[in-house]
Scaffold this motif. Structure first.
Motif, PDB file in Angstrom:
ATOM      1  N   LYS A  43      14.344 -18.443  19.512  1.00  0.00           N
ATOM      2  CA  LYS A  43      15.233 -17.790  20.476  1.00  0.00           C
ATOM      3  C   LYS A  43      14.405 -17.537  21.740  1.00  0.00           C
ATOM      4  O   LYS A  43      13.979 -16.411  22.033  1.00  0.00           O
ATOM      5  CB  LYS A  43      15.773 -16.489  19.900  1.00  0.00           C
ATOM      6  N   LEU A  44      14.187 -18.607  22.500  1.00  0.00           N
ATOM      7  CA  LEU A  44      13.218 -18.562  23.592  1.00  0.00           C
ATOM      8  C   LEU A  44      13.648 -17.643  24.724  1.00  0.00           C
ATOM      9  O   LEU A  44      12.818 -16.934  25.303  1.00  0.00           O
ATOM     10  CB  LEU A  44      12.978 -19.980  24.125  1.00  0.00           C
ATOM     11  N   LYS A  97       6.763 -23.571  28.299  1.00  0.00           N
ATOM     12  CA  LYS A  97       6.321 -24.912  27.905  1.00  0.00           C
ATOM     13  C   LYS A  97       7.222 -25.458  26.796  1.00  0.00           C
ATOM     14  O   LYS A  97       7.590 -26.637  26.795  1.00  0.00           O
ATOM     15  CB  LYS A  97       4.868 -24.856  27.432  1.00  0.00           C
ATOM     16  N   GLU A  98       7.579 -24.562  25.834  1.00  0.00           N
ATOM     17  CA  GLU A  98       8.495 -24.984  24.769  1.00  0.00           C
ATOM     18  C   GLU A  98       9.854 -25.383  25.336  1.00  0.00           C
ATOM     19  O   GLU A  98      10.522 -26.270  24.819  1.00  0.00           O
ATOM     20  CB  GLU A  98       8.663 -23.861  23.746  1.00  0.00           C
ATOM     21  N   ALA A 148       6.057 -22.684  33.582  1.00  0.00           N
ATOM     22  CA  ALA A 148       4.947 -22.456  32.653  1.00  0.00           C
ATOM     23  C   ALA A 148       3.617 -22.450  33.404  1.00  0.00           C
ATOM     24  O   ALA A 148       2.759 -21.577  33.192  1.00  0.00           O
ATOM     25  CB  ALA A 148       4.932 -23.525  31.566  1.00  0.00           C
ATOM     26  N   MET A 149       3.428 -23.418  34.321  1.00  0.00           N
ATOM     27  CA  MET A 149       2.195 -23.486  35.105  1.00  0.00           C
ATOM     28  C   MET A 149       2.032 -22.248  35.986  1.00  0.00           C
ATOM     29  O   MET A 149       0.928 -21.700  36.136  1.00  0.00           O
ATOM     30  CB  MET A 149       2.196 -24.751  35.969  1.00  0.00           C
ATOM     31  N   LEU A 199      -1.126 -27.911  29.077  1.00  0.00           N
ATOM     32  CA  LEU A 199       0.158 -28.066  29.770  1.00  0.00           C
ATOM     33  C   LEU A 199       0.160 -29.327  30.623  1.00  0.00           C
ATOM     34  O   LEU A 199       1.127 -30.105  30.613  1.00  0.00           O
ATOM     35  CB  LEU A 199       0.425 -26.835  30.634  1.00  0.00           C
ATOM     36  N   LEU A 200      -0.916 -29.573  31.360  1.00  0.00           N
ATOM     37  CA  LEU A 200      -1.005 -30.782  32.192  1.00  0.00           C
ATOM     38  C   LEU A 200      -1.043 -32.034  31.326  1.00  0.00           C
ATOM     39  O   LEU A 200      -0.458 -33.065  31.683  1.00  0.00           O
ATOM     40  CB  LEU A 200      -2.263 -30.701  33.066  1.00  0.00           C
TER      41      LEU A 200
END
Length: 649
Positions: free
Chosen positions: A221-222, A257-258, A265-266, A295-296
């Motif tokens: 449940k983001l 990110k998810e 995110a970055m 992430l990159l």
């Protein structure tokens, strides 16, 4: 911040730190000397505990034991103040936990529980149970941690102690979170959050909001997780908590990110990197570099990703963050693999494995060192108790001698008759006391003998098995050590306690020998093992001898060890039967290997049994019989130990 900048900053601060340290040292020793001049009472112990907390950072920086707590512990023992002992052991345990010495911390906190219960101090029991629970949670012993925290919660609710209720509830929530029981975790975090809000504890509010975010993220449940991360971040910003802010920024970066919202995110990971400059522990900076690199890499920006990963590696090498180095090289290997550079991927993976092996070796060495520390602490505690006991006995003897002189003067007319019987009685008693002291000396020899053999076994086991099995073996061994240390303090223990330690010892030996033998322990139906008493460690040397001189050399069939305990008249008859190779073949093997070692354990035990016979003037003996099959070939050994039957009532 670059590595060069960190080095320059360290050099600039070195002079100022040295001067401040010298001033702290003078102030600390002045305080210590002032307290030592005070009378020996519980108030002095309390002052030593408080001063130890005040200067704990000084002793941590110098990697030395806390001088104040080392002074407080024997004084509390001398005063026989259970409450003071519980307080000291709680502080010692928490200090060891902060240094990642979790086994020693758990041992200290278990002692704190014992003395808190002895003092009947419910608040102190809550604190001690919660501390022991945290120790177990750090060792991933989740069920034991849950039991400790649940007990603390029940006690805290009984006295309505909100602080310990919050700690226990939050800890149970974290255990459920680790076990992926997200609904139960959310329920406990919600309760802890409400209590922290009512107590106006902003730090506790921020922690529980963040924990709720982790639980909802675990349920995928983001959006709800992000909502709680933002709430936690707002509270951390309010109280200006850089570490909390960095944790929230990293959590938000992971959540976005998810969601594959890489730009957002970055943004949050860059904020985490910026705020980490205000955090003393530079491992968070290395973690932020690594998270940005991952992430990159997920966006196939491999060159840019590797720059951040390399920054994480350089920083981790400078500060010797081995766990972070393992993760960074693992991420670098995955990035090289994704870009098709398999040679560099393999090199990075090899480095990651090297750091993993290094971490595992350090953990094994630390576990052995902590077990030795626990043994030394228990030994010192027993020495203190023995000295106090001897002091009391000495005072009683002096009083007895004074009374004897007055009685002798008053009954001078009866001197000849009374003197004859008194001298005879005194000689018998002195002889009996001499035998009992000799028996106690022999019994005390069993403890270091057994521990030496077991530590040798554990060393071989760790080097011949994988780390997880070695860790499991070490945990069982620590339980056995606790039983042995407890049991050997007494002349007699109940039969069920002795058999409990014997079963645990047999399980460890079976595990170490790869299950080459089975065992059965049978107790007669007319024996209540909670009422019958037996000298501690009286059977173990014969069981050990049966395993290592009989069963381990048996290759043609499964080994079998049977232990039977029955009552005959007023004697306790213990029979140890094995189907090993027999004494003759065992001696032949021993001679071939050129070993001249004799069993210390069996010699000491035979001496103990002989002294038991002399003291009680009852039958006590050991007989060893060789067994043979129908063809007359050796078929094992049977040891029969006969002891006087002793009962609690």
């Amino acid at each position: 911040m670059s590595i060069k900048s960190l080095c320059l900053l360290g050099l600039l601060l070195l002079g100022a730190c040295w001067a401040a340290d010298a001033q702290d040292s003078l102030r600390m020793y002045h305080t210590f000397d002032s307290i030592r001049t005070l009378p020996n009472d519980t108030a002095k112990v309390s002052l030593l505990i408080r001063a130890g907390k005040q200067y704990s950072r000084y002793f941590d920086n110098h990697r030395s034991e806390n001088l104040f707590w080392q002074e407080a512990l024997p004084l509390a023992h001398k005063l026989r103040s259970a409450r003071s002992l519980a307080l000291v052991y709680n502080e010692l345990g928490t200090s060891k936990r902060n240094k990642s010495q979790y086994l020693v911390a758990e041992d200290y906190h278990e002692k704190a529980i014992k003395y808190a219960e002895e003092a009947n101090d419910t608040l102190l029991m809550c604190l001690s149970f919660n501390n022991a629970g945290v120790d177990c949670r750090r060792q991933d012993k989740l069920q034991q941690a849950f039991d400790y925290h649940l007990h603390a919660l029940q006690l805290a609710e009984r006295i309505n102690d909100v602080r310990n209720i919050c700690v226990a509830t939050n800890s149970i929530g974290n255990i459920q979170l680790t076990a992926e029981n997200y609904e139960d975790a959310i329920r406990h975090f919600d309760r802890a959050l409400k209590l922290e809000e009512q107590s106006h504890n902003d730090l506790g509010v921020a922690i529980n909001l963040g924990n709720l975010g982790y639980a909802y993220q675990g349920q995928n449940k983001l959006d709800l997780a992000i909502h709680y991360y933002h709430r936690s971040l707002a509270v951390n910003q309010k109280i200006d908590n850089p570490t909390g802010m960095a944790i929230c920024y990293n959590a938000l970066g992971a959540a976005y990110k998810e969601k594959k919202d890489y730009a957002t995110a970055m943004e949050y990971l860059q904020k985490a990197l910026a705020v980490n400059d205000k955090v003393d522990d530079k491992v968070h900076v290395a973690e932020s570099y690594l998270n940005i690199g991952k992430l990159l890499s997920a966006q196939n920006k491999h060159e840019e990703a590797r720059k951040y990963m390399q920054q994480s590696i350089e920083l981790s090498m400078f500060w010797n963050f081995k766990s972070m180095l393992m993760e960074a090289y693992k991420a670098l290997a995955a990035d090289y693999k994704a870009s098709g550079d398999f040679r560099r991927s393999l090199d990075a993976a090899d480095k990651s494995l090297l750091y993993k092996d290094s971490i595992l070796n350090e953990k094994s060495a630390m576990a052995l060192q902590q077990m030795q520390t626990i043994y030394e602490v228990d030994r010192k505690d027993n020495q203190i108790k023995t000295l106090e006991h001897d002091k009391v006995i000495g005072e009683l003897r002096r009083k007895r001698n004074v009374m004897f002189i007055f009685a002798l003067a008053g009954f001078l007319l009866m001197a000849m008759i009374g003197g004859f019987f008194y001298i005879r009685h005194r000689n018998l008693e002195a002889n009996k006391q001499t035998l009992q002291l000799e028996l106690k000396s022999l019994r005390s020899q069993m403890n270091p003998h057994f521990i030496f053999n077991s530590l040798s076994s554990i060393h071989r086991y760790i080097w011949s098995n994988n780390q997880e099995e070695a860790s499991d073996y070490l945990t069982k061994f620590s339980r056995l050590m606790r039983l042995i240390l407890d049991n050997t303090q007494h002349t007699f223990v109940t039969l069920n306690k002795e058999l409990e330690s014997l079963r645990l010892y047999l399980d460890l030996e079976s595990l170490r020998c790869n299950g080459i033998f089975e065992y059965n322990i049978r107790v007669g139906p007319d024996i209540n093992d909670e009422e019958v008493l037996i000298p501690p460690m009286i059977l173990q040397p014969y069981v050990e001898n049966a395993i290592w001189h009989g069963l381990v050399h048996k290759h043609n069939e499964k080994g079998q060890l049977d232990i039977d305990i029955v009552l005959k008249d007023r004697s306790l008859v213990c029979t140890i039967t094995d189907n090993g190779i027999g004494r003759q073949k065992a001696m032949e093997i021993k001679e071939k290997k050129g070993k001249g070692h004799n069993s210390v354990g069996m010699k000491v035990t035979e001496g103990r049994i002989d002294l038991i016979r002399k003291i009680n003037n009852k039958e006590a003996k050991v007989t060893v019989n060789d067994l043979a099959d129908t063809a007359g070939q050796p078929a094992g050994t049977m040891v029969t130990i006969i002891l006087p039957a002793e009962f609690i009532f």
